[in-house]
Design a protein around this motif. Structure first.
Motif, mmCIF file in Angstrom:
data_model
loop_
_atom_site.group_PDB
_atom_site.id
_atom_site.type_symbol
_atom_site.label_atom_id
_atom_site.label_comp_id
_atom_site.label_asym_id
_atom_site.label_seq_id
_atom_site.Cartn_x
_atom_site.Cartn_y
_atom_site.Cartn_z
ATOM 1 N N VAL A 94 0.858 -1.190 0.000
ATOM 2 C CA VAL A 94 0.000 0.000 0.000
ATOM 3 C C VAL A 94 0.890 1.236 0.000
ATOM 4 O O VAL A 94 1.867 1.300 0.761
ATOM 5 C CB VAL A 94 -0.923 0.039 1.241
ATOM 6 C CG1 VAL A 94 -1.737 1.329 1.266
ATOM 7 C CG2 VAL A 94 -1.853 -1.165 1.263
ATOM 8 N N SER A 106 -7.016 -1.140 5.001
ATOM 9 C CA SER A 106 -6.947 -1.893 3.743
ATOM 10 C C SER A 106 -7.870 -3.107 3.795
ATOM 11 O O SER A 106 -8.583 -3.402 2.823
ATOM 12 C CB SER A 106 -5.509 -2.335 3.467
ATOM 13 O OG SER A 106 -4.650 -1.229 3.331
ATOM 14 N N GLY A 127 -11.452 -2.109 3.361
ATOM 15 C CA GLY A 127 -11.802 -1.517 2.082
ATOM 16 C C GLY A 127 -11.706 -0.012 2.019
ATOM 17 O O GLY A 127 -11.998 0.595 0.981
ATOM 18 N N VAL A 175 -8.938 1.730 2.233
ATOM 19 C CA VAL A 175 -7.726 2.031 1.461
ATOM 20 C C VAL A 175 -7.534 0.901 0.458
ATOM 21 O O VAL A 175 -7.622 -0.277 0.818
ATOM 22 C CB VAL A 175 -6.491 2.136 2.383
ATOM 23 C CG1 VAL A 175 -5.212 2.253 1.569
ATOM 24 C CG2 VAL A 175 -6.625 3.323 3.323
ATOM 25 N N LYS A 176 -7.287 1.260 -0.795
ATOM 26 C CA LYS A 176 -7.102 0.244 -1.825
ATOM 27 C C LYS A 176 -5.614 -0.039 -2.022
ATOM 28 O O LYS A 176 -4.837 0.866 -2.319
ATOM 29 C CB LYS A 176 -7.721 0.701 -3.145
ATOM 30 C CG LYS A 176 -9.240 0.771 -3.105
ATOM 31 C CD LYS A 176 -9.862 -0.563 -2.712
ATOM 32 C CE LYS A 176 -11.377 -0.481 -2.646
ATOM 33 N NZ LYS A 176 -11.971 -1.758 -2.125
ATOM 34 N N GLN A 214 -2.010 -1.424 -3.640
ATOM 35 C CA GLN A 214 -1.422 -1.492 -4.985
ATOM 36 C C GLN A 214 -1.433 -2.922 -5.504
ATOM 37 O O GLN A 214 -1.698 -3.171 -6.682
ATOM 38 C CB GLN A 214 0.012 -0.984 -4.956
ATOM 39 C CG GLN A 214 0.155 0.508 -4.787
ATOM 40 C CD GLN A 214 1.629 0.867 -4.664
ATOM 41 O OE1 GLN A 214 2.289 0.466 -3.724
ATOM 42 N NE2 GLN A 214 2.138 1.613 -5.630
ATOM 43 N N ILE A 265 -9.950 -8.016 -1.993
ATOM 44 C CA ILE A 265 -9.127 -6.831 -2.186
ATOM 45 C C ILE A 265 -9.813 -5.750 -3.023
ATOM 46 O O ILE A 265 -9.589 -4.557 -2.799
ATOM 47 C CB ILE A 265 -7.749 -7.220 -2.780
ATOM 48 C CG1 ILE A 265 -6.751 -6.079 -2.581
ATOM 49 C CG2 ILE A 265 -7.852 -7.615 -4.220
ATOM 50 C CD1 ILE A 265 -5.316 -6.470 -2.827
ATOM 51 N N TRP A 266 -10.677 -6.125 -3.956
ATOM 52 C CA TRP A 266 -11.352 -5.108 -4.774
ATOM 53 C C TRP A 266 -12.841 -5.010 -4.451
ATOM 54 O O TRP A 266 -13.588 -4.374 -5.198
ATOM 55 C CB TRP A 266 -11.142 -5.398 -6.261
ATOM 56 C CG TRP A 266 -9.690 -5.379 -6.639
ATOM 57 C CD1 TRP A 266 -8.955 -6.418 -7.140
ATOM 58 C CD2 TRP A 266 -8.783 -4.283 -6.507
ATOM 59 N NE1 TRP A 266 -7.653 -6.038 -7.326
ATOM 60 C CE2 TRP A 266 -7.515 -4.733 -6.949
ATOM 61 C CE3 TRP A 266 -8.903 -2.975 -6.048
ATOM 62 C CZ2 TRP A 266 -6.389 -3.913 -6.951
ATOM 63 C CZ3 TRP A 266 -7.789 -2.157 -6.051
ATOM 64 C CH2 TRP A 266 -6.552 -2.621 -6.497
ATOM 65 N N SER A 267 -13.267 -5.636 -3.359
ATOM 66 C CA SER A 267 -14.682 -5.557 -2.978
ATOM 67 C C SER A 267 -15.005 -4.199 -2.380
ATOM 68 O O SER A 267 -14.169 -3.605 -1.684
ATOM 69 C CB SER A 267 -15.013 -6.649 -1.956
ATOM 70 O OG SER A 267 -14.829 -7.934 -2.495
ATOM 71 N N PRO A 268 -16.220 -3.678 -2.599
ATOM 72 C CA PRO A 268 -16.618 -2.429 -1.949
ATOM 73 C C PRO A 268 -16.775 -2.629 -0.443
ATOM 74 O O PRO A 268 -16.931 -3.758 0.046
ATOM 75 C CB PRO A 268 -17.958 -2.089 -2.607
ATOM 76 C CG PRO A 268 -18.462 -3.380 -3.165
ATOM 77 C CD PRO A 268 -17.260 -4.195 -3.503
#
Length: 236
Positions: A9, A46, A49, A51-52, A54, A66-69
């Motif tokens: 991150v 993170s 959710g 903080v997204k 890298q 990792i990419w879920s809302p």
């Protein structure tokens, strides 16, 4: 089980987390200790959710998050009680608690869970119609934990629950953490009070500048000379 693999991150050009690998087994209390700026809160944010990352992986029961809302992560069973409490000052204690249950579909069991929160924190029941902004710091911390629990999480993440509280209140908060864990809730705890955190934890990690530099049982790290000198104020 929550499993974090090679998580990176960054904030702008600053690398906050550098390849974090960490596991939170079901039913355990896992703690992260480290100095200010080590990346502890960033890791929790993170996972929830906020903080997204890298790159890397955050898996709960083998499901990638990792990419879920944020709302989907909450529905999967992860709840965060944030640093600084962040209660809704102009809402009542009860209204704050009910916000924690906003995404739940099992409406018939919400009242039962509310009564459990009141058993854990009788002070909240006494003040259920009081505005949250008028509570003491310790009462607001109880409310922040209770609000997170109202989502009925599999994993409860606590960010600095003892921050700014009197020693007697800190002792009570950690007793409650153990009680919540006994009820089957997995705990991921970020805490600067390293002594209390390590005494409470089954598993512990030490973060320094975005990297995990030590890990072991809470007891092992409590007895580690480097940890004792750096975080407990005791000489080797």
């Amino acid at each position: 089980m929550l499993k974090i693999s090679d998580l990176h991150v960054s904030y702008g050009g600053i690398k906050a987390l550098r390849g974090i690998n960490l596991e939170v087994p079901d039913g355990k209390i896992v703690t992260l200790i480290g100095a200010n700026g080590a990346g502890k809160s960033t890791l929790l944010r993170s996972i929830s959710g906020l903080v997204k990352p890298q790159s890397g992986s955050i898996r709960l029961d083998n499901k990638e998050l990792i990419w879920s809302p944020i709302n989907k992560i909450c529905e999967e069973g992860i709840a965060l009680s944030p640093e600084g409490r962040h209660v809704f000052a102009d809402l009542t204690v009860l209204e704050n608690l009910m916000i924690g249950a906003y995404l739940r579909k099992d409406k018939e069991t919400i009242q039962k869970d509310l009564e459990w929160i009141y058993e854990l924190f009788p002070r909240l029941k006494e003040r259920s119609w009081q505005f949250a902004g008028t509570l003491s710091g310790g009462e607001q911390q109880m409310l922040a934990v209770g609000r997170a629990l109202m989502s009925r999480p599999k994993i409860l993440m606590l960010d600095e629950p003892s921050l700014g509280l009197a020693p007697l209140i800190v002792q009570h908060i950690f007793e409650i953490i153990r009680e919540i864990n006994k009820k089957g809730v997995t705990i991921l705890l970020v805490e600067q009070n390293a002594n209390m955190a390590l005494k409470t934890a089954d598993i512990a990690y030490v973060l320094e500048t975005g990297e995990i530099v030590l890990q072991g049982s809470g007891k092992e790290l409590l007895e580690n000379p480097e940890v004792r000198e750096a975080y407990l104020g005791k000489k080797k």
